[in-house]
Scaffold this active site. Structure first.
Site, PDB file in Angstrom:
ATOM      1  N   TYR A 299       0.847  -1.207   0.000  1.00 11.09           N
ATOM      2  CA  TYR A 299       0.000   0.000   0.000  1.00 11.09           C
ATOM      3  C   TYR A 299       0.882   1.255   0.000  1.00 11.09           C
ATOM      4  O   TYR A 299       1.897   1.306   0.698  1.00 11.09           O
ATOM      5  CB  TYR A 299      -0.879   0.043   1.256  1.00 11.09           C
ATOM      6  CG  TYR A 299      -1.877  -1.080   1.395  1.00 11.09           C
ATOM      7  CD1 TYR A 299      -2.165  -1.934   0.337  1.00 11.09           C
ATOM      8  CD2 TYR A 299      -2.542  -1.290   2.593  1.00 11.09           C
ATOM      9  CE1 TYR A 299      -3.087  -2.958   0.480  1.00 11.09           C
ATOM     10  CE2 TYR A 299      -3.465  -2.315   2.742  1.00 11.09           C
ATOM     11  CZ  TYR A 299      -3.732  -3.153   1.687  1.00 11.09           C
ATOM     12  OH  TYR A 299      -4.635  -4.158   1.840  1.00 11.09           O
ATOM     13  N   GLU A 372     -20.613   1.442  21.190  1.00  6.38           N
ATOM     14  CA  GLU A 372     -21.594   1.569  20.100  1.00  6.38           C
ATOM     15  C   GLU A 372     -22.326   2.922  20.078  1.00  6.38           C
ATOM     16  O   GLU A 372     -22.938   3.268  19.077  1.00  6.38           O
ATOM     17  CB  GLU A 372     -22.610   0.425  20.171  1.00  6.38           C
ATOM     18  CG  GLU A 372     -21.988  -0.923  19.812  1.00  6.38           C
ATOM     19  CD  GLU A 372     -22.980  -2.065  19.921  1.00  6.38           C
ATOM     20  OE1 GLU A 372     -23.814  -2.040  20.849  1.00  6.38           O
ATOM     21  OE2 GLU A 372     -22.925  -2.969  19.075  1.00  6.38           O
TER      22      GLU A 372
END
Ligand SMILES: [Zn+2]
Ligand SMILES: [Zn+2]
Length: 397
Positions: A299, A372
């Site tokens: 990458y 969350e």
């Protein structure tokens, strides 16, 4: 329009989707069920869907009613090969596979953003593309390249691209941004040391590749300490050493696996050359041979566009109950770098560290646990960036 208020109404759905994906993690290029879930959800929203893009990827295209710019939003979908040890009721059902990098949350947040944006189709400008990418964790041949080869950044051509990553290192509800290089180029290499085996009691009759491997490991730290500009971030790590079978046998060969991390292309090029020369030279000094091989498709450095990042920061600052901060670069690699070679954009983080909820472990830990409550902020941020950057009058505002 109060985007966060709207996002709160779909928060339970975002969390539900996230937990479903979390329980059914899939490794790189095996994201069949995840891709199906994504494609079905997008279709149900009236978004045009293309399946099997770049392998197991999904492309969603939402056309707005007005003219403007094209924005792409990206989420990666793959999990990691490790056994989940986190204390959550929706633990991974797949042995030895876990969403330990939070890509399950990326998918859920982007689907949330898609729902918000689809509901405002008539007010939207031009086109928003949803890139659900496979195999970010694959390294080398990650999913971004094949998706680009399949044309996701063209027809229509993407003007801006954004990617969001959840981060166990930053506090919950904090967006982390940075213009310029934000993630490193991870160059993996293998060194094969060819010596001459023999009896452990008579090393003078051999060329000991184990001893030479040790010398090479030590000398390679001299690349970072003595050959690279000290103000340039640079890491070199040997993570695996292999060779030999028994204490009294000197083997013929030894093997080293390592990685180097750099934040700019010229340091990267220099470092790779120096690693090769050092390993070869040390081996030669002891009569052995070293063959150095770098992984071909590593990458690139993830470089955020300065101007887009600055504007994105202003936009994200408007999301209530969140904070924005400028982060330091991270020496991990990111496949999103490839999308940034195609269009200007920014890769940013959303913190999820929350000791009160036991969310203290970093990404890639078997105990990684996400707060969350931040997922709604992530979904809202993606939707807001898309709305703003597709709008051609944005600069005048
Ligand atoms: Zn990861
Ligand atoms: Zn990741």
């Amino acid at each position: 329009m109060d985007i966060l208020k709207e996002t709160v109404t779909i928060e339970p759905e975002i969390i539900r989707i996230r937990r479903e994906i979390h329980q059914n993690p899939e490794l790189a290029y095996e994201e069949e069920a995840t891709a199906k879930l994504v494609a079905d959800k997008l279709e149900a929203l009236g978004i045009e869907v293309k399946r099997k893009v770049g392998g197991t990827g999904v492309l969603g295209t939402l056309k707005g009613a007005r003219t403007g710019r094209v924005v792409a939003l990206r989420a990666d979908m793959d999990a990691l090969p490790l056994e989940e040890m986190a204390d959550v009721p929706f633990k991974s059902k797949i042995k030895g596979v876990m969403h330990a990098c939070g890509h399950d949350t990326h998918v859920a947040m982007l689907l949330g953003a898609a729902k918000l944006l689809a509901a405002h189709k008539d007010d939207l400008h031009e086109t928003i593309k949803f890139l659900f990418q496979p195999a970010e964790e694959h390294g080398g041949r990650g999913g971004a390249g094949p998706m680009i080869e399949d044309g996701v950044m063209n027809n229509p051509k993407v003007d801006y691209v954004f990617g969001l990553h959840i981060s166990g290192d930053q506090n919950s509800g904090v967006f982390g941004l940075r213009g310029g290089p934000i993630m490193a180029a991870p160059d993996t290499f293998k060194i094969r040391i060819i010596g001459k085996g023999g009896h452990g009691s008579a090393p003078h009759q051999t060329i000991d590749p184990i001893y030479i491997a040790a010398q090479i490991i030590i000398s390679l730290q001299g690349v970072s300490g003595r050959m690279i500009d000290p103000v340039q971030p640079f890491v070199i790590t040997i993570g695996a050493v292999h060779g030999g079978t028994k204490e009294n046998i000197i083997p013929d060969e030894a093997f080293l696996d390592g990685t180097i991390r750099t934040l700019d292309e010229s340091t990267r090029k220099r470092a790779k050359a120096k690693v090769e020369k050092t390993a070869e030279g040390v081996a030669r000094a002891f009569g052995a041979k070293a063959i150095v091989e770098f992984e071909k498709e590593a990458y690139p450095v993830t470089v955020n566009d300065e101007r887009v990042t600055e504007q994105a920061m202003k936009i994200l600052k408007k999301i209530p109950r969140t904070k924005t901060t400028i982060v330091k670069p991270i020496m991990g690699g990111e496949d999103f770098s490839r999308f940034l070679h195609e269009a200007p954009g920014t890769f940013y983080f959303l913190g999820t560290k929350n000791p009160a909820k036991g969310c203290t472990y970093p990404n890639h830990s078997s105990k990684f646990k996400v707060d969350e409550d931040v997922l709604k902020y992530g979904a809202a941020s993606l939707a807001l960036l898309a709305m703003n950057f597709t709008d051609p009058t944005r600069d005048a505002k």
